[in-house]
Design a protein around this motif. Structure first.
Motif, short mmCIF file in Angstrom:
data_model
loop_
_atom_site.label_atom_id
_atom_site.label_comp_id
_atom_site.label_asym_id
_atom_site.label_seq_id
_atom_site.Cartn_x
_atom_site.Cartn_y
_atom_site.Cartn_z
N PHE A 87 0.50 23.84 12.75
CA PHE A 87 -0.16 22.61 13.22
C PHE A 87 -1.60 22.84 13.69
O PHE A 87 -2.27 21.90 14.09
CB PHE A 87 0.66 21.92 14.31
CG PHE A 87 1.83 21.16 13.77
CD1 PHE A 87 1.64 19.99 13.05
CD2 PHE A 87 3.12 21.61 13.96
CE1 PHE A 87 2.71 19.28 12.53
CE2 PHE A 87 4.20 20.91 13.45
CZ PHE A 87 3.99 19.74 12.73
N GLN A 88 -2.09 24.07 13.60
CA GLN A 88 -3.49 24.36 13.97
C GLN A 88 -4.44 24.21 12.79
O GLN A 88 -5.64 24.34 12.95
CB GLN A 88 -3.61 25.77 14.56
CG GLN A 88 -2.87 25.96 15.85
CD GLN A 88 -3.34 24.98 16.92
OE1 GLN A 88 -4.51 24.94 17.27
NE2 GLN A 88 -2.43 24.18 17.43
N LYS A 89 -3.90 23.95 11.61
CA LYS A 89 -4.73 23.83 10.41
C LYS A 89 -4.81 22.37 9.98
O LYS A 89 -3.81 21.67 9.96
CB LYS A 89 -4.11 24.62 9.25
CG LYS A 89 -3.91 26.08 9.52
CD LYS A 89 -3.23 26.70 8.31
CE LYS A 89 -2.65 28.04 8.62
NZ LYS A 89 -1.84 28.55 7.53
N PRO A 119 4.79 22.74 19.51
CA PRO A 119 5.83 23.73 19.85
C PRO A 119 5.20 24.91 20.57
O PRO A 119 3.98 25.09 20.54
CB PRO A 119 6.38 24.14 18.49
CG PRO A 119 5.41 23.68 17.48
CD PRO A 119 4.54 22.64 18.09
N GLU A 120 6.02 25.71 21.22
CA GLU A 120 5.53 26.93 21.86
C GLU A 120 4.88 27.81 20.80
O GLU A 120 5.25 27.76 19.62
CB GLU A 120 6.68 27.68 22.52
CG GLU A 120 7.34 26.93 23.66
CD GLU A 120 6.44 26.77 24.86
OE1 GLU A 120 5.67 27.71 25.17
OE2 GLU A 120 6.48 25.70 25.50
N LEU A 125 10.34 28.28 12.77
CA LEU A 125 11.29 27.33 12.19
C LEU A 125 12.69 27.91 12.10
O LEU A 125 13.66 27.22 12.40
CB LEU A 125 10.81 26.87 10.81
CG LEU A 125 11.70 25.87 10.09
CD1 LEU A 125 11.85 24.58 10.91
CD2 LEU A 125 11.15 25.56 8.72
N ASN A 126 12.81 29.18 11.72
CA ASN A 126 14.15 29.75 11.54
C ASN A 126 14.96 29.82 12.84
O ASN A 126 16.16 30.00 12.81
CB ASN A 126 14.09 31.10 10.83
CG ASN A 126 13.29 32.14 11.58
OD1 ASN A 126 12.80 31.89 12.68
ND2 ASN A 126 13.14 33.30 10.97
N GLN A 127 14.31 29.62 13.98
CA GLN A 127 15.04 29.55 15.26
C GLN A 127 15.76 28.22 15.42
O GLN A 127 16.66 28.10 16.23
CB GLN A 127 14.08 29.72 16.43
CG GLN A 127 13.39 31.07 16.49
CD GLN A 127 12.28 31.09 17.51
OE1 GLN A 127 11.39 30.24 17.51
NE2 GLN A 127 12.32 32.05 18.41
#
Length: 134
Positions: A87-89, A119-120, A125-127
């Motif tokens: 989300f930084q791009k 998100p932190e 995503l795999n979490q």
């Protein structure tokens, strides 16, 4: 395929707007579900977007959506980039549901997105995946 059938209006920076009738969400592209899809991939106007839902407050739900390339999809799935890094791009579509009835949307540069919406930094995503990518 399940759809969120809400009218969404995204305001573009140049003042023009486009109306989007719904997000198309394939059940196999929902990765975390809590009362409703919270992390998922949706098709918006035939383009894939990675979407993250978060609570703005107790009456307002917010979605962050960013277009998703095949490489970014693979990198997210394989843990090569965190959701925060993703989300930084580029610009982010922000869609808010106000009082469970009216959607409004706008586009923000990553640096203008509120930190509490993201998100932190170490969230991958795999979490969160409860279903596999198709």
């Amino acid at each position: 395929m399940t759809s969120l059938k809400k009218d969404l209006l995204f305001l573009k920076e140049n003042g023009k707007s486009i109306k989007i009738n719904h997000f198309d969400i394939d059940n196999n592209q929902i990765f975390f579900y809590y009362d409703e899809p919270m992390i998922f991939i949706a098709k918006i106007m035939e383009k894939e977007y990675f979407v993250l839902a978060c609570d703005e407050d107790e009456n307002n739900l917010l979605y962050l959506a960013k277009d998703l390339s095949p490489k970014e999809k693979k990198d997210l799935r394989n843990g090569k980039i965190s959701m925060y890094q993703f989300f930084q791009k580029n610009d982010i579509l922000v869609v808010q549901l106000k009082n469970n009835e009216k959607y409004q949307g706008y586009i923000l540069k990553p640096e203008l997105v509120k930190t509490k919406w993201l998100p932190e930094k170490d969230a991958f995503l795999n979490q969160f995946i409860t279903k596999k990518f198709v």
